[in-house]
Every structure is written in structure tokens, then in C-alpha cells.
Design an enzyme around this catalytic site. Structure first.
Site, PDB file in Angstrom:
ATOM      1  N   LYS A 116     -62.847  -1.198  18.355  1.00 23.60           N
ATOM      2  CA  LYS A 116     -63.577  -1.212  17.222  1.00 23.60           C
ATOM      3  C   LYS A 116     -62.870  -1.392  15.948  1.00 23.60           C
ATOM      4  O   LYS A 116     -63.188  -1.988  15.010  1.00 23.60           O
ATOM      5  CB  LYS A 116     -64.755  -0.086  16.881  1.00 23.60           C
ATOM      6  CG  LYS A 116     -65.758  -0.224  18.032  1.00 23.60           C
ATOM      7  CD  LYS A 116     -66.913   0.606  17.936  1.00 23.60           C
ATOM      8  CE  LYS A 116     -68.271  -0.066  18.845  1.00 23.60           C
ATOM      9  NZ  LYS A 116     -67.861   0.128  20.192  1.00 23.60           N
ATOM     10  N   GLU A 198     -67.595   7.211  12.179  1.00 25.37           N
ATOM     11  CA  GLU A 198     -67.993   6.290  11.081  1.00 25.37           C
ATOM     12  C   GLU A 198     -69.072   7.001   9.925  1.00 25.37           C
ATOM     13  O   GLU A 198     -69.662   7.840  10.435  1.00 25.37           O
ATOM     14  CB  GLU A 198     -68.812   5.260  11.571  1.00 25.37           C
ATOM     15  CG  GLU A 198     -69.215   4.006  10.790  1.00 25.37           C
ATOM     16  CD  GLU A 198     -69.719   2.793  11.679  1.00 25.37           C
ATOM     17  OE1 GLU A 198     -68.724   1.907  12.105  1.00 25.37           O
ATOM     18  OE2 GLU A 198     -70.781   2.831  11.705  1.00 25.37           O
ATOM     19  N   ARG A 290     -71.064 -10.205  24.737  1.00 19.63           N
ATOM     20  CA  ARG A 290     -71.809 -10.293  25.865  1.00 19.63           C
ATOM     21  C   ARG A 290     -73.050 -10.679  25.671  1.00 19.63           C
ATOM     22  O   ARG A 290     -73.508 -10.742  24.363  1.00 19.63           O
ATOM     23  CB  ARG A 290     -71.934  -8.978  26.660  1.00 19.63           C
ATOM     24  CG  ARG A 290     -72.641  -7.845  25.739  1.00 19.63           C
ATOM     25  CD  ARG A 290     -72.656  -6.504  26.266  1.00 19.63           C
ATOM     26  NE  ARG A 290     -72.877  -5.219  25.183  1.00 19.63           N
ATOM     27  CZ  ARG A 290     -73.580  -4.828  24.538  1.00 19.63           C
ATOM     28  NH1 ARG A 290     -74.990  -5.703  24.571  1.00 19.63           N
ATOM     29  NH2 ARG A 290     -73.510  -3.786  23.905  1.00 19.63           N
TER      30      ARG A 290
END
Lengths: 443, 158
Positions: A116, A198, A290
Site C-alpha cells: 500500500k 491511516e 483482481r
């Protein structure tokens, strides 16, 4: 050209991939665990290979076992579905070394988006705004990060998605316990305990853009809104994202295509954004390299079979679609029918389905591996099926979904069906554009 | 291979929709399909349909599913309290492989103490002691599949 496709997944997505592949004339081999050997996908696949015992760590997450099974089956490609090994670059590399195509981006692309931090860097370079935060290797590092960004914070699995390993932490005192739980979940779900910290944004909407790339060209297939989440698990998704100014929608779509092109991305992907519900400012969250659970709502409004596109691009073809050919029509909603007990705070409820009467009719699509006698094992996630309804307008789709849910009967295990009936009748949902706090005020 | 596809079901429903028939059952050697008009909507033009598929799930699957994992253990010894598994799944003594266990035999716990986790469907569910006291025994080894109600450990209440 793919002739023999190994499906390294289970449940509804395995069945959905089998159906598109068989329509393309591809022979399908399902790699199933011992506990899934009598499942519907196993019955409908052309061939079945047992990859290991029931626990996912020894079957669906076991890279060596899956690669060996795919080789033994003489597969020329592997479709990983979502979850499990779908974003595991090591798996993609091992397949490549065995001369087998991985249906997804190349390992470098997976590395770039699977990490990430790297994803944020690439996104920033491509000019996309990001939320403050960073990776944390252990509890101490997580604490340092959290103090930097300020509480409340969100903990996320570096390797993952799908809400697994995700926790909201409101104060420093709660962080140590939350981080060990988040790391355990990340390890169990993705085989990698690393966690990402985050800043938590209060009134946010989860809006994402479906993209397709062939390494050179990239197009988008419009937006999806997945703001209806319980404990960070998506429950209801719709396309297009409702109640967004045209300029914001176009901005999100352009940003997603820019990132896809910058990555020379191959295959289907989803660029996720957090959109401030009031100001409509948006931040790049992550890119999922994906197929996603909620992809059918995009298929419903565009008429494009995304799994077919994945297989064509993976087989070496260039995209035959260009942006002008994507003409979204109407509105689509998907609800996730999970085997969970509403009386027990939606605790997962494995068991045997004694009756499954799914809705049918115009505008209705069912993606499910569960028929009468279908087993919901305790080893995997609780999704037993997805109900997708397409309408000419959002109001028509909501009304159609309410009627379809009224016809749905699952017996043997408790499900989220009743919850979805109440969501469809909620005035805030009917109006559209709710934020991710929807359930805080839900009765 | 020819199987029953969603497109097949959609066509069958479209055909039935224009007729007075309320339901249809088709049985082949491969599957059984029942399509039925759901009652409840007085206006037949807006009726909803349901579809039920049956691929003849083997009885063994039903039987296996009914009795997975380890059986519920013996009765709790006198004077001890047992901590039952809150749901079926895999019981872990520690938060992560290699990490120290949440509690050990001899530890003093309060009702809120986390004594283990049960992993079900990829979610980690903390198990609380439920009673204050001293841990006297683990009834289930680490990383073993348990059923709801399986005694996980014994506590001597204080």
C-alpha cells in the site's frame, strides 16, 4: 490463447469463472480443498483437483500446493478469483516459472499495488490525492504512525482487502490490543501480518472505478458505490455511484485511468477512492489488482463480461474495447447474502442449507454456489450468494431489489436477507448517496 | 459441458411469465430445477419468481457437515467452570503463531480476560473467560477445530 484454466478459488466466484470460461470453450479445472470437493463449482467444473485439507492455510493459501496442482492438471493458466492468492506476487512468479499464465497483472504490478505504501507513491506520482498514513511493521511502529496522523486511525492489512484485518481505533489506549488482532487476521487471511495505519475520515463515501488495461491502453467502466459497510465489510454495492456531480464522477474516472496507464496495468482492476460526502473531495485509497466481489453491478450496466475480458487479456490479446464503446445504461444494485446470524450480532453461521429459493426474473442475476444441500463450511468467509438487480433508474432498481428480496428464501442457516430488506426500505438509502456511517443510525 | 446456466433460467422464467402457470419443475439426470411464482403480489404482471436448483447433494456431504471437528468434551468437574466456544471454528491459544499464549494454566483471570481466539470464516473472535478465577486446564489443544459449546478451558472460580 488459454485452453485449460485452473481455478484457484471456491464458492460463488469459482462458479462464476467456470461459467465464463466454459462459454469461451475453455476446459476448467477447479482446485478445491477437501471440504469443497462436493460443492457446486466442483460438480460443474470439467475437472477437479484436490489441493489440500479444509483449512485455507493448507489449501487455498498454500502457494506450493496450488502451483503443483495446476502443473499436474496441465493448466496453461490460473484464475485466482478474489481473496486467497489473487494479489500474491510470489504466487504469480511461481506460476510464471512453471510456464503458467496468472490471470491478473504481472508480478511487478501486483507488487506495486499490493504494497500500500508503494501504491500511494505511484498514485501520488500520477497526480492522485491520498489520505495521510503509513505502514507499521509492529505495534510500536503502529503507535508512532498513529501519533503522527492523529486519532482516530484505521488499521488495514498491507497485503489485503475485503475488510479483513481492518479496525478503527479511537484512542492510543486501545491500539495495542487492536493491532495484535488486526495482525492475526491479516496473517490468517493473506499470510502476511503487516498492517497499515491511516487517518480515519468521518463522513466518507467509498467510491471505486472499474478499469481494464492491456499493458498499453486502459479504459474505465464507470463508478461503483460501496458505502454500505458493516465492520468494513461491504454489504450493498451499486453502479453507478449515485448523487455525485458529473465533474466529480469524471474526475474519479480520469484519475483511475491515469493510474492504470502509469502502471502499464494488464487485466481488470479497481481503483478505490474515499469521497468526502459533503465536499466531494476525493482521496486515492488503493487499487485492487483482481476481480472484485461487486463486479456484477458494473457488468449489469455496461453489458461487459469482466471475467471474459480478464481471460482475453491474460491470453495475450489487446483490448478490443475502447472508451467510446462503454455506454453504461440504467442502475444496478448488488446485495451480499451472507450466512450470518442477525440474532447474534451477525456472527458467521456455518451449516447446511436445506432450502435455497433464489429470486428469478427480468433484471435479476444470482451469483451463488449454494443450492439445496449446499454446505457452508466454517473455514472460509460467509458469502453464500449475491443478488444483483438492474433497473432503468436507481428508483426502479431499489424497488426491484425489494421485491426480489421478498421472494428470497434460504433455510438451514441464518442470513443477511432480512437486513437487506430493511436497507432497501430505509429512506436514506432510497434517497441515495449515504456515507459509510450508515449503520450507526440504522434500526 | 452442458449445464444449467443462468441464461437458461432467465429464458424459462420469461416463457412462464406470459402464461397462467404458477410453477414448473424440470428434472434431468444432472439437475432438478423448480421455478415458481411467489405469491403475495396480487398483480400477476409484477409477480416475483423464485428458482431452486438441486444437483443432488450427496448424503455424505450433509452428514459430514453435521458432525465436523471435535466433539463437545466431558462434563465439567465439580467446582470448576468451563469456557465454551462461542461459535464453531479453530481455537487458538495465542494471538499469532509463535506468540506467547493469552493465558497459561495457573493464571488468574477476570471475566473480561481474553483466553483465546476462535477463527471462523477468517474472522478472529476473542474468547472471554466469562468468570473470574484461576485457569486449571486447557481442554482443547492449539489450532484445533471446535464446535459451538465445546469446553475450551476450565477455570476454578474465585
Amino acid at each position: 490463447m488459454i485452453r485449460r484454466l485452473f481455478i484457484a478459488n471456491r464458492g460463488e466466484i469459482a462458479l462464476r469463472v467456470i461459467r465464463s470460461a466454459q462459454r469461451l470453450g475453455i476446459v476448467t479445472i477447479l482446485g478445491a480443498s477437501e471440504s469443497d470437493k462436493d460443492s457446486l463449482p466442483a460438480r460443474l467444473a470439467d475437472e477437479v483437483a484436490i489441493i489440500g485439507p479444509a483449512p485455507a492455510a493448507q489449501s487455498y493459501l498454500d502457494v506450493a500446493a496450488v502451483v503443483a496442482a495446476a502443473r499436474a492438471a496441465r493448466a496453461d493458466a490460473v484464475h485466482p478469483g478474489y481473496g486467497f492468492l489473487s494479489e500474491n506476487a510470489g504466487f504469480a512468479r511461481d506460476l510464471a516459472a512453471a510456464g503458467i499464465i496468472f490471470v491478473g497483472p504481472d508480478p511487478a504490478g501486483l507488487d506495486a499495488m499490493g504494497d500500500k505504501l508503494a501504491a500511494r507513491r505511484v498514485a501520488t506520482e500520477a497526480g492522485l490525492p491520498v489520505v495521510p498514513g503509513g505502514e507499521a511493521a509492529d505495534a510500536n511502529a503502529a503507535m508512532a504512525r498513529a501519533l503522527e496522523t492523529g486519532f482516530p486511525v484505521l488499521l488495514k492489512a498491507v497485503a489485503g482487502g475485503g475488510g479483513k484485518g481492518m479496525k478503527r481505533v479511537t484512542c492510543a489506549e486501545d491500539l495495542p490490543a487492536a493491532i495484535s488482532m488486526a495482525m492475526s487476521e491479516a496473517q490468517a487471511s493473506f499470510g502476511n501480518p503487516a498492517v497499515y495505519v491511516e487517518r480515519f475520515i468521518g463522513s466518507g463515501r467509498h467510491v471505486e472505478v472499474q478499469v481494464l488495461g492491456d499493458g498499453e491502453n486502459a479504459i474505465h467502466l464507470g463508478t461503483r458505490d460501496c458505502s454500505i459497510q458493516r465492520r468494513f465489510q461491504k454489504l450493498v454495492e451499486e453502479a453507478p455511484a449515485p448523487d455525485l456531480p458529473d465533474a466529480v464522477r469524471a474526475g474519479l474516472e480520469d484519475a483511475a485511468v491515469k493510474l492504470t496507464k502509469r502502471l502499464s496495468y494488464r487485466g481488470a482492476g479497481t481503483v478505490e477512492f474515499l469521497v468526502d460526502a459533503e465536499t466531494h473531495d476525493y482521496f486515492f485509497l488503493e487499487m485492487n489488482a483482481r476481480i472484485q466481489v461487486e463486479h456484477p453491478v458494473t457488468e449489469a450496466i455496461t453489458g461487459i463480461d469482466l471475467v471474459e475480458q480478464q481471460l482475453l487479456v491474460a491470453g495475450g490479446a489487446k483490448l478490443t474495447l475502447d472508451q467510446s464503446m462503454i455506454r453504461p445504461h440504467g442502475h444496478a444494485i448488488e446485495v451480499r447474502i451472507n450466512a450470518e446470524d442477525p440474532a447474534e450480532d451477525f456472527r458467521p453461521a456455518p451449516g447446511v442449507v436445506t432450502r435455497a429459493a433464489w429470486p428469478a426474473g427480468p433484471g435479476i442475476r444470482i451469483d451463488s454456489h449454494i443450492a439445496r444441500g449446499g454446505v457452508v463450511p466454517p473455514f472460509y468467509d460467509s458469502l453464500i450468494g449475491k443478488l444483483i438487480v438492474h433497473g432503468q433508474s436507481r428508483a426502479e432498481a431499489v424497488a426491484g431489489m425489494a421485491r426480489a428480496l421478498a421472494a428470497l428464501r434460504i433455510e438451514g442457516v441464518p442470513t443477511t436477507t432480512g437486513l437487506h430488506r430493511r436497507i432497501m426500505a430505509d429512506p436514506r438509502f432510497m434517497a441515495g448517496g449515504v456515507d459509510t456511517r450508515f449503520f450507526e443510525n440504522f434500526v | 459441458m452442458s449445464t444449467l446456466t443462468p441464461e437458461d433460467v432467465a429464458e424459462i422464467v420469461a416463457i412462464l411469465d406470459g402464461t397462467p402457470y404458477a410453477s414448473l419443475e424440470i428434472a434431468t439426470s444432472r439437475f432438478r430445477l423448480r421455478v415458481a411464482r411467489e405469491s403475495g403480489d396480487a398483480n400477476p404482471a409484477r409477480a416475483e419468481w423464485s428458482q431452486e436448483w438441486d444437483y443432488g447433494a450427496p448424503a455424505s456431504a450433509m452428514r459430514d457437515a453435521a458432525t465436523p471437528g471435535v466433539p463437545v468434551l466431558d462434563a465439567v468437574p465439580d467446582g470448576l467452570a468451563s469456557v465454551p466456544a462461542p461459535l464453531p471454528g479453530v481455537f487458538y491459544h495465542a494471538p499469532a503463531p509463535g506468540a506467547p499464549p493469552f493465558v497459561a494454566v495457573g493464571d488468574t483471570v477476570s471475566a473480561d480476560t481474553v483466553v483465546g481466539i476462535v477463527e471462523t470464516m477468517k474472522l478472529m473472535n476473542p474468547v472471554h473467560a466469562g468468570v473470574a478465577g484461576k485457569v486449571t486446564a486447557f481442554c482443547v489443544a492449539n489450532a484445533v477445530m471446535v464446535e459451538t459449546g465445546t469446553a475450551l478451558l476450565h477455570i476454578s472460580p474465585t
